[in-house]
Scaffold this active site. Structure first.
Site, mmCIF file in Angstrom:
data_model
loop_
_atom_site.group_PDB
_atom_site.id
_atom_site.type_symbol
_atom_site.label_atom_id
_atom_site.label_comp_id
_atom_site.label_asym_id
_atom_site.label_seq_id
_atom_site.Cartn_x
_atom_site.Cartn_y
_atom_site.Cartn_z
ATOM 1 C CB SER A 123 -0.892 0.008 1.240
ATOM 2 O OG SER A 123 -1.384 1.315 1.437
ATOM 3 C CG MET A 171 -11.528 -2.457 6.014
ATOM 4 S SD MET A 171 -10.065 -2.019 5.036
ATOM 5 C CE MET A 171 -9.084 -1.087 6.210
ATOM 6 C CG HIS A 202 -9.372 0.232 0.033
ATOM 7 N ND1 HIS A 202 -8.721 0.020 1.248
ATOM 8 C CD2 HIS A 202 -10.702 0.201 0.326
ATOM 9 C CE1 HIS A 202 -9.617 -0.117 2.206
ATOM 10 N NE2 HIS A 202 -10.822 -0.012 1.687
ATOM 11 C CB SER A 220 3.870 0.861 8.130
ATOM 12 O OG SER A 220 2.725 0.271 8.621
ATOM 13 C CG MET A 242 -8.265 7.267 2.796
ATOM 14 S SD MET A 242 -7.442 7.241 4.390
ATOM 15 C CE MET A 242 -6.543 5.682 4.268
ATOM 16 C CG ASP A 260 -5.109 2.501 1.201
ATOM 17 O OD1 ASP A 260 -6.046 1.696 1.094
ATOM 18 O OD2 ASP A 260 -3.989 2.199 1.667
ATOM 19 C CG MET A 316 -11.270 3.368 2.664
ATOM 20 S SD MET A 316 -9.652 3.322 3.438
ATOM 21 C CE MET A 316 -8.623 3.356 1.981
ATOM 22 C CG ASP A 342 -6.315 -2.652 3.657
ATOM 23 O OD1 ASP A 342 -5.190 -2.315 4.066
ATOM 24 O OD2 ASP A 342 -7.003 -1.949 2.886
ATOM 25 N N GLY A 343 -4.568 -3.882 6.807
ATOM 26 C CA GLY A 343 -4.310 -3.139 8.035
ATOM 27 C C GLY A 343 -3.554 -3.955 9.065
ATOM 28 N N GLY A 344 -2.376 -3.455 9.428
ATOM 29 C CA GLY A 344 -1.600 -4.089 10.496
ATOM 30 C C GLY A 344 -0.960 -5.413 10.119
ATOM 31 C CG PHE A 366 -5.254 7.308 10.258
ATOM 32 C CD1 PHE A 366 -4.762 8.542 9.846
ATOM 33 C CD2 PHE A 366 -6.507 7.245 10.833
ATOM 34 C CE1 PHE A 366 -5.506 9.699 10.023
ATOM 35 C CE2 PHE A 366 -7.275 8.396 11.019
ATOM 36 C CZ PHE A 366 -6.771 9.635 10.613
ATOM 37 N N GLY A 367 -2.576 4.406 8.056
ATOM 38 C CA GLY A 367 -1.630 3.299 8.066
ATOM 39 C C GLY A 367 -1.028 3.161 9.455
ATOM 40 N N GLY A 368 -0.304 2.078 9.649
ATOM 41 C CA GLY A 368 0.455 1.917 10.891
ATOM 42 C C GLY A 368 -0.357 1.562 12.122
ATOM 43 C CG HIS A 370 -4.069 -1.592 -1.301
ATOM 44 N ND1 HIS A 370 -5.206 -2.342 -1.538
ATOM 45 C CD2 HIS A 370 -4.390 -0.757 -0.284
ATOM 46 C CE1 HIS A 370 -6.158 -1.980 -0.695
ATOM 47 N NE2 HIS A 370 -5.688 -1.003 0.083
HETATM 48 C C1 DX5 Z 1 -6.065 1.750 5.954
HETATM 49 C C2 DX5 Z 1 -5.711 1.378 4.537
HETATM 50 C C3 DX5 Z 1 -4.597 0.408 4.429
HETATM 51 C C4 DX5 Z 1 -3.273 0.897 4.947
HETATM 52 C C5 DX5 Z 1 -2.569 -0.265 5.590
HETATM 53 O O1 DX5 Z 1 -7.219 2.514 5.963
HETATM 54 O O2 DX5 Z 1 -6.838 0.815 3.886
HETATM 55 O O3 DX5 Z 1 -4.461 -0.053 3.093
HETATM 56 O O4 DX5 Z 1 -2.439 1.444 3.972
HETATM 57 O O5 DX5 Z 1 -1.411 0.184 6.177
HETATM 58 P P1 DX5 Z 1 -0.580 -0.670 7.255
HETATM 59 O O6 DX5 Z 1 -0.065 -1.887 6.559
HETATM 60 O O7 DX5 Z 1 0.499 0.275 7.655
HETATM 61 O O8 DX5 Z 1 -1.518 -1.005 8.373
HETATM 62 ZN ZN ZN Z 2 -6.519 -0.166 1.832
#
Ligand code: DX5
Ligand code: ZN
Length: 226
Positions: A11, A140, A69, A201, A40, A38, A71, A178-180, A146-148, A36
């Site tokens: 991502s 999700m 994706h 991340s 938003m 994102d 959002m 997707d996420g973490g 947010f990432g991270g 990927h």
């Molecule tokens: C969060 C996004 C993810 C994000 C994941 O809303 O949809 O795609 O980039 O980032 P990490 O891998 O850092 O959790």
């Molecule tokens: Zn995403």
């Protein structure tokens, strides 16, 4: 699941935007299956990121598919725009679509692969009536925005339920998480039935670089799945 069957979608939310072309090229060279992206809008989620201009730019830098994706609220207004910008798959949120069935058909008609994403609080059964219309289910594993953030462990049972629903109907659907996702969480995602990993991340933010991010994930997958 065999470890060769696992796909990785880095991502770019975690990429360095001063050298985005370079970063996605490195990810492609390191073995990314898709990129990927994102999108938003500051309304569906509390953050604003990127739009079709970025999709177009990434399209010029890589040959692998772009997984977009959305959002955003009212995604139906922008599906054609993202398809024209170079998306290969477009994913909308069930929570943003009162007329999800119609929106999924709208994506199908652009020629893109069709994705639906589901927030942590939304039960898997809400997808039962549209399963036959999608190529990708994005589960999700954090609250989008947010990432991270940290992987929500409880989502593994949702992944397993969706995998069972998909198998029961003998459908060919990627279950995306997707996420973490990192070298600590990737195995439980795979073991519960996911096959497409979005990683922000832990790839673009890896202290030793993008290739090292891939190496760590592959090492874990190899050790734990073979
Ligand atoms: C969060 C996004 C993810 C994000 C994941 O809303 O949809 O795609 O980039 O980032 P990490 O891998 O850092 O959790
Ligand atoms: Zn995403």
């Amino acid at each position: 699941m065999h470890y060769d069957d696992i796909k990785i979608a880095p991502s770019i939310l975690a990429a360095d935007f001063t050298k985005l072309g370079d970063e996605v090229t490195q990810a492609q060279d390191a073995g990314a299956d898709m990129i990927h992206i994102d999108v938003m809008d500051g309304r569906f989620v509390p953050n604003i990121t990127m739009g079709p201009l970025v999709v177009e730019a990434v399209k010029r830098a890589v040959t692998i598919p772009l997984d977009v994706h959305l959002m955003i609220v009212e995604p139906e207004k922008y599906i054609q725009t993202f398809a024209d910008a170079g998306a290969d798959s477009i994913t909308v949120h069930i929570e943003a679509c009162p007329h999800l069935h119609r929106v999924l058909w709208q994506i199908r008609e652009t020629g893109c692969n069709v994705g639906v994403a589901i927030n942590p609080h939304t039960p898997p059964e809400t997808l039962a009536e549209i399963l036959n219309l999608v190529d990708i289910i994005n589960v999700m594993t954090v609250n989008p925005g947010f990432g991270g953030q940290s992987f929500i462990q409880r989502m593994t049972s949702k992944i397993a339920t969706l995998r069972a629903m998909v198998s029961k109907e003998q459908l060919d659907i990627d279950i995306e998480v997707d996420g973490g996702i990192n070298d600590k969480t990737i195995s439980s995602a795979v073991q519960s039935g996911a096959n497409l990993m979005v990683v922000g991340s832990s790839i673009f933010g890896h202290p030793k670089g993008i290739q090292a991010g891939f190496d760590d994930l592959h090492k874990t997958l190899q050790n734990e799945l073979e």
